[in-house]
Design an enzyme around this catalytic site. Structure first.
Site, PDB file in Angstrom:
ATOM      1  N   ILE A 173      47.563  32.943  27.247  1.00  0.00           N
ATOM      2  CA  ILE A 173      47.648  31.590  26.822  1.00  0.00           C
ATOM      3  C   ILE A 173      47.750  32.202  24.549  1.00  0.00           C
ATOM      4  CG2 ILE A 173      46.185  30.306  27.516  1.00  0.00           C
ATOM      5  CD1 ILE A 173      44.370  30.695  26.430  1.00  0.00           C
ATOM      6  N   ASP A 174      48.245  31.131  24.255  1.00  0.00           N
ATOM      7  CA  ASP A 174      48.143  31.629  22.673  1.00  0.00           C
ATOM      8  C   ASP A 174      47.157  31.878  22.293  1.00  0.00           C
ATOM      9  OD1 ASP A 174      51.327  30.619  23.066  1.00  0.00           O
ATOM     10  OD2 ASP A 174      50.876  28.542  22.373  1.00  0.00           O
ATOM     11  N   LYS A 175      47.605  32.564  20.838  1.00  0.00           N
ATOM     12  CA  LYS A 175      46.204  33.639  20.132  1.00  0.00           C
ATOM     13  C   LYS A 175      45.492  32.628  19.690  1.00  0.00           C
ATOM     14  CE  LYS A 175      45.232  35.691  15.925  1.00  0.00           C
ATOM     15  NZ  LYS A 175      46.187  35.573  14.026  1.00  0.00           N
ATOM     16  N   ARG A 277      53.003  22.438  23.746  1.00  0.00           N
ATOM     17  CA  ARG A 277      53.097  22.364  21.820  1.00  0.00           C
ATOM     18  C   ARG A 277      54.402  22.199  21.768  1.00  0.00           C
ATOM     19  NH1 ARG A 277      51.488  28.248  18.912  1.00  0.00           N
ATOM     20  NH2 ARG A 277      51.252  27.343  17.738  1.00  0.00           N
TER      21      ARG A 277
END
Length: 366
Positions: A173-175, A277
């Site tokens: 998953i994204d930062k 997103r």
């Protein structure tokens, strides 16, 4: 209707190659110097052939899919120009694969970083990742990552090698997205779990705060996701069956409507980079405080000084995309038992929700 996690799913082990295993959350930055990993020159008698097939035939030990992903990431070049995997190679063409780190020079150092371990056994562990933590070293983030923390946490496990692509992170998953991740402690576990993600038999839900109110309280977003052709640091949505990007499907439902935002649940069928997103931005509902996809602008509400101050206070409370990987379900690779995990919302999202609920109530009280 055509509409379109952070997250890339690792493919089965036969498709992995450590030299082409970049961190999809950290997209290519054209200002960063690139290091050449492979170079091939097409001979004078070369007949037109797709770049991905040309490279696959010469590299040999990685899958064609990995080469296609490298091209999507802007890492495959003809001369000095990034190309798509469908580019037709011509006689004399110089094809290279370049990345933001030197080849085979990435050392994953154990670091004593606190981890929120939700579950652990001999085969795997489930971690609730904090926002702000990169999951894998690379592209300017060589320390302080989840893998650095795992290298320390499992330092006494002789079977766990953080540099071995056959184990470790199964998905990412994204930062700046918080939430649940599963980590494999051995190759068989990673293969089993990777196939579950690939076959879409896992269950993942996210919570997110999105700008605006939705006309439809439940819906499905479908379409291809790929690099934006004008800005390769973000993802774009393309029509189904397009040559651009890869198919992606997200289901959403509205859990709560507030003044100018909605608290939603998203369920993933696929695991494309920045999927939720990009999807939400595409349908006109960027995630709140998501700078890359337009969520740090005031998109709804009267643009008065008092309201602007309220929004800025909200951004201060949650200075990252309001997105949390809340639940995760999969079949245990050894026991066959269905494993289901849920996580509490992080403090920043809890405070953000309370702030919006209180603001909404003041509107009703007027």
């Amino acid at each position: 209707m055509f509409v379109e996690e952070s997250e890339r799913v690792s493919v089965p082990d036969s498709d992995l190659d450590e030299d082409l295993d970049w961190d999809s959350e950290q997209l290519a930055d054209t200002s960063t110097p690139l290091y050449e990993h492979y170079r091939f020159v097409a001979d004078p008698g070369q007949t037109p052939v797709r770049a991905d097939k040309f490279l696959f035939d010469r590299i040999g030990r990685i899958s064609r899919n990995r080469i296609q992903l490298a091209a999507e990431a802007g890492c495959v070049f003809a001369g000095d120009n990034p190309i798509r995997s469908s580019y037709k190679v011509k006689p004399g063409d110089v094809l290279t694969i370049r990345m933001e780190r030197p080849r085979n020079e990435l050392e994953i150092l154990p670091e004593d970083i606190s981890l929120d371990i939700v579950y652990e056994d001999d085969s795997l562990l489930v971690v609730n990742k904090a926002a702000g933590m990169v999951v894998h070293p690379g592209h300017g983030n060589f320390t302080g990552t989840l893998l650095n923390a795992l290298a320390y946490y499992l330092r006494h496990d002789n079977n766990f090698d953080p540099t071995d692509p056959r184990l470790g992170l199964v998905h990412r998953i994204d930062k700046d997205t918080s939430g649940l991740l599963v980590i494999a402690k051995n190759p068989d576990t990673k293969t089993h779990l990777s196939r579950q993600f690939f076959n879409k038999t896992t269950q993942r839900t996210y919570r997110a705060l999105a700008w605006g109110r939705f006309e439809e309280k439940e819906g499905t977003i479908e379409g291809n996701i790929g690099r934006d052709l004008r800005n390769r640091t973000v993802m774009a949505v393309y029509p189904p069956n397009s040559e651009e990007g890869k198919p992606a499907v997200t289901h959403y439902s509205v859990l709560e409507e507030m003044a100018f935002v909605s608290w939603i649940e998203c369920r993933l069928e696929t695991g494309r980079t920045h999927q939720i997103r990009a999807h939400m931005s595409h349908i006109g509902h960027p995630l709140f405080s998501d700078e890359k996809y337009g969520g740090t602008c005031i998109l709804r509400g009267n643009n008065t000084p008092k309201y602007r101050q309220f929004i800025n206070n909200c951004f201060d409370i949650c200075p990252r995309q309001a997105l949390h990987a809340k639940t995760l379900g999969f079949e245990h690779p050894i026991t066959g038992q269905w494993m289901s995990f849920d996580s509490e919302l992080p403090t920043d999202l809890e405070k953000l929700l309370l702030r919006w609920q209180a603001y909404t109530q003041t509107l009703f009280d007027k």
